[in-house]
Motif scaffolding. Structure first.
Motif, PDB file in Angstrom:
ATOM      1  N   TYR A   2       0.826  -1.201   0.000  1.00 15.38           N
ATOM      2  CA  TYR A   2       0.000   0.000   0.000  1.00 15.38           C
ATOM      3  C   TYR A   2       0.864   1.256   0.000  1.00 15.38           C
ATOM      4  O   TYR A   2       0.572   2.226  -0.711  1.00 15.38           O
ATOM      5  CB  TYR A   2      -0.961   0.024   1.200  1.00 15.38           C
TER       6      TYR A   2
ATOM      7  N   ALA B 160      -5.344   5.441  -3.295  1.00 13.42           N
ATOM      8  CA  ALA B 160      -4.962   4.138  -3.847  1.00 13.42           C
ATOM      9  C   ALA B 160      -5.731   3.850  -5.127  1.00 13.42           C
ATOM     10  O   ALA B 160      -5.171   3.364  -6.113  1.00 13.42           O
ATOM     11  CB  ALA B 160      -5.199   3.037  -2.816  1.00 13.42           C
TER      12      ALA B 160
ATOM     13  N   ALA C  88      -3.607  -3.151  -3.624  1.00  6.88           N
ATOM     14  CA  ALA C  88      -3.716  -2.250  -2.472  1.00  6.88           C
ATOM     15  C   ALA C  88      -5.092  -1.611  -2.329  1.00  6.88           C
ATOM     16  O   ALA C  88      -5.650  -1.587  -1.227  1.00  6.88           O
ATOM     17  CB  ALA C  88      -2.629  -1.176  -2.532  1.00  6.88           C
TER      18      ALA C  88
END
Length: 407
Positions: free
Chosen positions: A140, A246, A174
């Protein structure tokens, strides 16, 4: 009776035009991925140096915790901040950095919360463990750092050197992992009292939450549960921003301007991993530039087959005379090289048969480890040189020239 048809040979792989990819200003991100031990980090560094020498402002980011990138660039060490690499005479600039997932997490917390709330989060024991060792955090944070670098106007090209394993592409997961984490039952239960507000909230979720709390306390321990609950409550207002960033970076990776380069060695395991990466990228809809088949062993000439070279070596050795031992040895070395090259080409053909649309660039093995800019330039020349510029008649998309159907 009709004559038996010779076996059909696979069509040649299309050439991989890395010079055009690196110099094209519309290329903003290059992601290099592959298994361990195939020269992926060196490939990333060589492409980055070539981009700087083509006038680009480039930063190369390694997610690989090993120190190979720093060594390849002649630096003592790298950290979470881009460091300038001295490239005398290059019209562009080259910077390099290594992902520090805890430092990146700390920076995100500091940037998206008040100083008081950030301090509470930093001091939380669960956060300290999560930011430095929990599975998935590195992937991430790689997505976070890539998004930050791409959003900056400082560089017009970002090259990413991913970890040397199948987890190299885990950062693509992620956004989904973050969504599953945020929407999971445990997180919703842990944040329910805070979200409902005060004592009324406790009464509202009372029976269910107390039962949940007692069970989890027995499993995790009461103090850890309190740490998790405090961490989630402190971080709750930031979760939405985490997920949005993300998602935005994931979508950016699918857009024109991003290219994935798969790196492999001419070995069965490495090419199986390369096939996995190609299939995964296709499934995700990611733009694949092609395959770099690294550390190949093309012979100096292909005019003499391995069988004929072995026969000539025997004949020369039997005839004797001045220089016969040296000549026989040279012929045997050539025969070995042809045998190795034939095996490598067979493996490459097998990959191309499974992925005929994937462009390929072969890169000969270096005499030793690449650990300075001169070595990177030599590799860069092999990566970017013209397809037919080998001088041996073998295109750079192959280890050996394509034989005729009758050959």
């Amino acid at each position: 009776m009709t004559a038996a048809q010779p076996p059909r040979r696979p069509a040649p792989a299309p050439p991989l035009a890395l010079a055009a990819l690196v110099s094209d200003r519309s290329t903003r991100i290059i992601v290099c991925c592959g298994s361990g031990g195939v020269g992926k980090t060196t490939t990333s560094a060589a492409l980055a140096l070539a981009a700087a020498e083509a006038g680009r402002e480039v930063v190369v980011l390694t997610i690989d915790p090993a120190r190979r990138l720093a060594q390849s660039l002649g630096l003592v060490e790298l950290d979470n901040e881009p460091r300038l690499v001295e490239t005398p005479g290059a019209p562009g600039e080259l910077h390099a950095m290594m992902l520090d997932m805890k430092r990146t997490f700390d920076d995100v917390v500091a940037a998206h919360s008040t100083p008081e709330r950030a301090q509470v989060i930093f001091e939380n024991p669960f956060y300290q463990a999560l930011s430095s060792s929990f599975a998935g955090t590195q992937e991430y944070m790689a997505m976070e750092k890539l998004g930050q670098l791409r959003a900056s106007d400082r560089w017009d090209l970002v090259i990413v050197d991913t970890p040397p394993s199948r987890s190299a592409l885990d950062f693509l997961d992620a956004p989904n992992r973050m969504s599953r984490f945020l929407d999971g039952t445990m997180i919703r239960l842990l944040t329910a009292p805070a979200r409902a507000g005060g004592r009324a909230g406790v009464r509202f979720v009372g029976a269910g939450f107390l039962l949940f709390s007692r069970i989890i306390s027995k499993i995790l321990g009461g103090q850890l549960l309190n740490d998790i609950s405090a961490f989630v409550s402190a971080l709750d207002t930031m979760f939405g921003g985490f997920r949005e960033r993300a998602d935005a970076t994931y979508e950016m990776l699918r857009q024109p301007g991003t290219s994935f380069v798969v790196v492999a060695a001419p070995e069965p395991d490495a090419l199986r991993e390369a096939s996995y990466f190609v299939d995964r990228l296709s499934t995700e809809g990611m733009p694949l530039a092609g395959l770099v088949l690294n550390r190949t062993h093309p012979p100096a000439t292909t005019a003499l087959s391995a069988t004929r070279a072995e026969g000539a070596a025997e004949a020369v050795a039997e005839a004797g005379g001045p220089g016969s031992k040296l000549a026989a040895g040279a012929l045997r070395v050539h025969a070995e090289r042809m045998t190795v090259a034939t095996r490598e080409q067979r493996l490459a053909d097998r990959f191309t048969s499974a992925h005929p649309e994937v462009p390929v660039r072969t890169v000969p093995a270096a005499a030793g480890d690449v650990h300075d800019l001169d070595g990177l330039r030599v590799m860069g020349e092999a990566l970017l040189a013209a397809e037919d510029g080998t001088g041996t008649g073998t295109p750079r998309s192959r280890v050996l020239p394509l034989r005729s159907q009758a050959g």
